[in-house]
Design an enzyme around this catalytic site. Structure first.
Site, PDB file in Angstrom:
ATOM      1  N   GLN A 221      -8.944  13.485   0.267  1.00  0.00           N
ATOM      2  CA  GLN A 221      -8.112  14.379  -0.524  1.00  0.00           C
ATOM      3  C   GLN A 221      -8.474  15.830  -0.264  1.00  0.00           C
ATOM      4  O   GLN A 221      -9.558  16.131   0.231  1.00  0.00           O
ATOM      5  CB  GLN A 221      -8.320  14.107  -2.009  1.00  0.00           C
TER       6      GLN A 221
ATOM      7  N   SER B 278      -8.653   4.489  -5.665  1.00  0.00           N
ATOM      8  CA  SER B 278      -7.742   3.455  -6.141  1.00  0.00           C
ATOM      9  C   SER B 278      -6.980   2.776  -5.005  1.00  0.00           C
ATOM     10  O   SER B 278      -6.152   1.916  -5.247  1.00  0.00           O
ATOM     11  CB  SER B 278      -6.786   4.030  -7.189  1.00  0.00           C
TER      12      SER B 278
ATOM     13  N   CYS C 152       0.837  -1.205   0.000  1.00  0.00           N
ATOM     14  CA  CYS C 152       0.000   0.000   0.000  1.00  0.00           C
ATOM     15  C   CYS C 152       0.872   1.257   0.000  1.00  0.00           C
ATOM     16  O   CYS C 152       1.789   1.387   0.798  1.00  0.00           O
ATOM     17  CB  CYS C 152      -0.907  -0.018   1.228  1.00  0.00           C
TER      18      CYS C 152
ATOM     19  N   HIS D 136      -6.828   2.069   1.654  1.00  0.00           N
ATOM     20  CA  HIS D 136      -6.341   2.670   2.903  1.00  0.00           C
ATOM     21  C   HIS D 136      -7.225   3.881   3.224  1.00  0.00           C
ATOM     22  O   HIS D 136      -7.498   4.694   2.344  1.00  0.00           O
ATOM     23  CB  HIS D 136      -4.877   3.103   2.748  1.00  0.00           C
TER      24      HIS D 136
ATOM     25  N   HIS E 106      -4.416   0.304   8.043  1.00  0.00           N
ATOM     26  CA  HIS E 106      -4.915   0.029   6.695  1.00  0.00           C
ATOM     27  C   HIS E 106      -6.327  -0.563   6.693  1.00  0.00           C
ATOM     28  O   HIS E 106      -7.076  -0.403   5.719  1.00  0.00           O
ATOM     29  CB  HIS E 106      -3.946  -0.942   6.009  1.00  0.00           C
TER      30      HIS E 106
ATOM     31  N   ASN F 239     -13.267  10.083  -1.574  1.00  0.00           N
ATOM     32  CA  ASN F 239     -13.891   9.095  -2.450  1.00  0.00           C
ATOM     33  C   ASN F 239     -13.728   7.758  -1.766  1.00  0.00           C
ATOM     34  O   ASN F 239     -12.594   7.307  -1.578  1.00  0.00           O
ATOM     35  CB  ASN F 239     -13.212   9.048  -3.826  1.00  0.00           C
TER      36      ASN F 239
ATOM     37  N   CYS G 237       0.402   3.202   3.612  1.00  0.00           N
ATOM     38  CA  CYS G 237       0.725   2.671   4.935  1.00  0.00           C
ATOM     39  C   CYS G 237       2.012   3.305   5.468  1.00  0.00           C
ATOM     40  O   CYS G 237       2.905   3.671   4.705  1.00  0.00           O
ATOM     41  CB  CYS G 237       0.861   1.146   4.878  1.00  0.00           C
TER      42      CYS G 237
HETATM   43  O1  LIG Z   1      -6.942  11.125  -7.272  1.00  0.00           O
HETATM   44  P1  LIG Z   1      -7.499   9.740  -7.378  1.00  0.00           P
HETATM   45  O2  LIG Z   1      -8.049   9.211  -6.079  1.00  0.00           O
HETATM   46  O3  LIG Z   1      -6.547   8.774  -8.009  1.00  0.00           O
HETATM   47  O4  LIG Z   1      -8.718   9.876  -8.389  1.00  0.00           O
HETATM   48  C1  LIG Z   1     -10.078   9.904  -8.076  1.00  0.00           C
HETATM   49  O5  LIG Z   1     -10.489  11.149  -7.523  1.00  0.00           O
HETATM   50  C2  LIG Z   1     -10.352  12.301  -8.369  1.00  0.00           C
HETATM   51  C3  LIG Z   1     -10.933  13.494  -7.657  1.00  0.00           C
HETATM   52  O6  LIG Z   1     -12.294  13.312  -7.334  1.00  0.00           O
HETATM   53  C4  LIG Z   1     -11.021  12.072  -9.733  1.00  0.00           C
HETATM   54  O7  LIG Z   1     -10.662  13.144 -10.581  1.00  0.00           O
HETATM   55  C5  LIG Z   1     -10.582  10.753 -10.360  1.00  0.00           C
HETATM   56  O8  LIG Z   1     -11.328  10.531 -11.548  1.00  0.00           O
HETATM   57  C6  LIG Z   1     -10.809   9.623  -9.363  1.00  0.00           C
HETATM   58  O9  LIG Z   1     -10.412   8.383  -9.904  1.00  0.00           O
END
Ligand SMILES: O=P(O)(O)O[C@H]1O[C@H](CO)[C@@H](O)[C@H](O)[C@H]1O
Ligand SMILES: O=P(O)(O)O[C@H]1O[C@H](CO)[C@@H](O)[C@H](O)[C@H]1O
Lengths: 346, 346
Positions: free
Chosen positions: B168, B161, B51, B164, B113, B153, B54
């Site tokens: 953002q 992706s 990860c 963990h 994690h 997200n 981590c």
């Molecule tokens: O930055 P990450 O987590 O890789 O990406 C994710 O969040 C972003 C912000 O909402 C988006 O623009 C991406 O399409 C999504 O896959």
């Protein structure tokens, strides 16, 4: 375009909606460890006994489809909008609601279960366009219908629950917000210049060629400067028409031709039956004149890197505003260079 | 609410954005033959050597994470926004663009994690809230940052992706369109009434209780009248605050408490680690006063019927406007009745 913007984050203005979108051209460099979409690649039979949309089959509602041989339309068995219903407006402090009525219809593009637009004959796509015209005219002429939204959700990634080639029409009493925005911005331009905003935009794009994907005598397909989805495109008629009802039979042919060519490019991009939502934006049908309107068809496809990696419109996009990872120019160049022949028919 | 609207299509008005959304309460009756999402249900270890997030691990950039024990933030290795870059504006006929700069950061909620907000201790969620406050203050105080978007997200269905626990922050020069809309509508109300729009809305909701999911001394969680996503909710502080920097330590605790309780409800709904995007809307950081702003956190979760069937915002929704299949009142009642204990910890 400023050269700097090929490599640096910037925002672009959508002249049709008045909204900005964030472009991060450097961002596809990041590795993708996220979700891979599953892809159903089976070759479908021409007739599927379990399909609700195939000719002669029983639908969920219990109705039976006729043995249709041309595009066939019927009332959606699970319509989101219903023609009858309360008419009231509701307001209580800060709560505000209003009744909405409408009609949802399904348009089967072909009796053949195995087809999609890119592998249909152009002459059969012309029949679909004529069906859209008929529906637009008959729904639009109703007193209780002020807007007719014609669209297609293609592929299960786009929430399409049946692979039989078909689209939908949601016609309703009020004019939806996206169409209101486009009316407002086209109108402003019309009042100032007495010219079509989209017509002038098209002229400028044809000069630069940077974002053009395809063109024929009557239509152009391009990646709009302000595209949001990675391979978003727009089909614009060269002649200003407010709605598809104004298409001459020559223009119908040209429209069908570019529809086929564009969707072939899409399928060829990742060698897959390319998922998208497409929709035709045209003037409302509330009986008013809309000299500013220039109809166009947009394609919003989710795939970004391959047939299994899509662009997620999540977090930032939902709470702040749209963001894209490749430029419109890169997308247009990629699409332009793809073969004109469908990858399954080489 | 008008009784008719429990069963009939109608539209509702979003007082924060000024947009209408279509509600089709009768529509969940339709059978679902479409896509089923894959769900990763494995129990994760507390530490994963592969990860990027981590403690002690190497990231994609080559940097190594410290052995952090509290929430840890760092510059996103694949930032969509960059602090340096061209400053220019670009206009050529109908093409309009503008440079955009900013800073993208990652906030690891915990070194562990295996965790998610609903299974973290409230005292550890307080630490996340303090980290958000710190970041909002330090990013927001910069000359070149006029808006700080804090979001999460969650789940690969939402484009996340890495499982963990993390969120953002995208901080940038210009104020994004969604925040502009909310500023405009709160401001109009403030100028007319010298009161918080969201404060008055909250008061009304607390009287009716119909859409309330949870409440404590300082916060309320509810399904907004104009919700778009099936189980969309909003956490609103009872006291009008323009931004999270104004939270007292008692309010931090209450915020952490309701965050935990709400995300437990979400996980319990379909007995799965519930995917969503969440975001905190608060005043811009451009140095101006925003007496109208009332900060709030929204959750946009995609699931509709079960852990594998989501709501698709496609076709009609993309080209016309948002549409939902269950009412806000139904969603609130369902969430309200769910147990307060996490389903894995019964
Ligand atoms: O930055 P990450 O987590 O890789 O990406 C994710 O969040 C972003 C912000 O909402 C988006 O623009 C991406 O399409 C999504 O896959
Ligand atoms: O009517 P369908 O094809 O079952 O449903 C699909 O298209 C509709 C209109 O875009 C959306 O509201 C649904 O979420 C989607 O699954």
């Amino acid at each position: 375009m400023s050269e700097d913007f090929n490599t640096h984050p910037h925002k672009r203005f959508n002249i049709l909606t008045g909204e900005w979108i964030l472009v991060s051209p450097h961002r596809t460099k990041r590795p993708w460890q996220g979700r891979l979409e599953k892809v159903a690649e089976e070759k479908r039979p021409s007739y599927d006994a379990d399909c609700f949309l195939c000719p002669g089959n029983k639908r969920a509602s219990g109705d039976t489809n006729p043995n249709y041989t041309n595009p066939y339309t019927f009332r959606n068995d699970f319509s989101a909008l219903l023609p009858e219903g309360p008419k009231e407006e509701f307001e209580d402090g800060l709560l505000k609601a209003s009744a909405e009525t409408g009609i949802c219809r399904v348009v089967c593009f072909s009796p053949d279960h195995s087809l999609t637009l890119p592998v249909m004959n152009t002459s059969d796509i012309v029949k679909v366009i004529r069906k859209w015209k008929e529906e637009y005219a008959s729904l639009g002429s109703r007193e209780d219908i002020n807007h007719v939204m014609i669209f297609e959700n293609k592929g299960d990634m786009m929430g399409c629950s049946n692979p039989h080639p078909h689209g939908q029409i949601w016609a309703q009493l009020s004019v939806p917000v996206e169409v209101q925005k486009k009316t407002e911005h086209q109108k402003k331009y019309w009042e100032r210049n007495k010219r079509s905003l989209l017509g002038d935009y098209l002229e400028q794009e044809l000069k630069s060629e940077e974002r053009i994907v395809l063109k024929n005598e009557h239509f152009v397909a391009l990646v709009p400067y302000w595209a949001i989805w990675p391979y978003e495109t727009m089909i614009i008629p060269r002649r200003q028409m407010q709605h598809i009802g104004q298409l001459s039979s020559e223009e119908e042919n040209a429209y069908a031709g570019i529809l086929k060519q564009l969707t072939i490019k899409y399928d060829n991009l990742f060698q897959t039956s390319f998922p998208y939502s497409s929709g035709i934006h045209q003037q409302p049908t509330n009986g008013q004149d809309f000299p500013e309107w220039h109809f166009h068809m947009s394609f919003y496809p989710p795939l970004l890197r391959s047939k299994t990696v899509k662009k997620f419109m999540v977090g930032y996009e939902m709470f702040a505003g749209p963001q894209r990872d490749i430029t419109a120019e890169q997308a247009a160049a990629t699409l332009r260079e793809l073969p004109a022949q469908h990858y399954t028919q080489e």
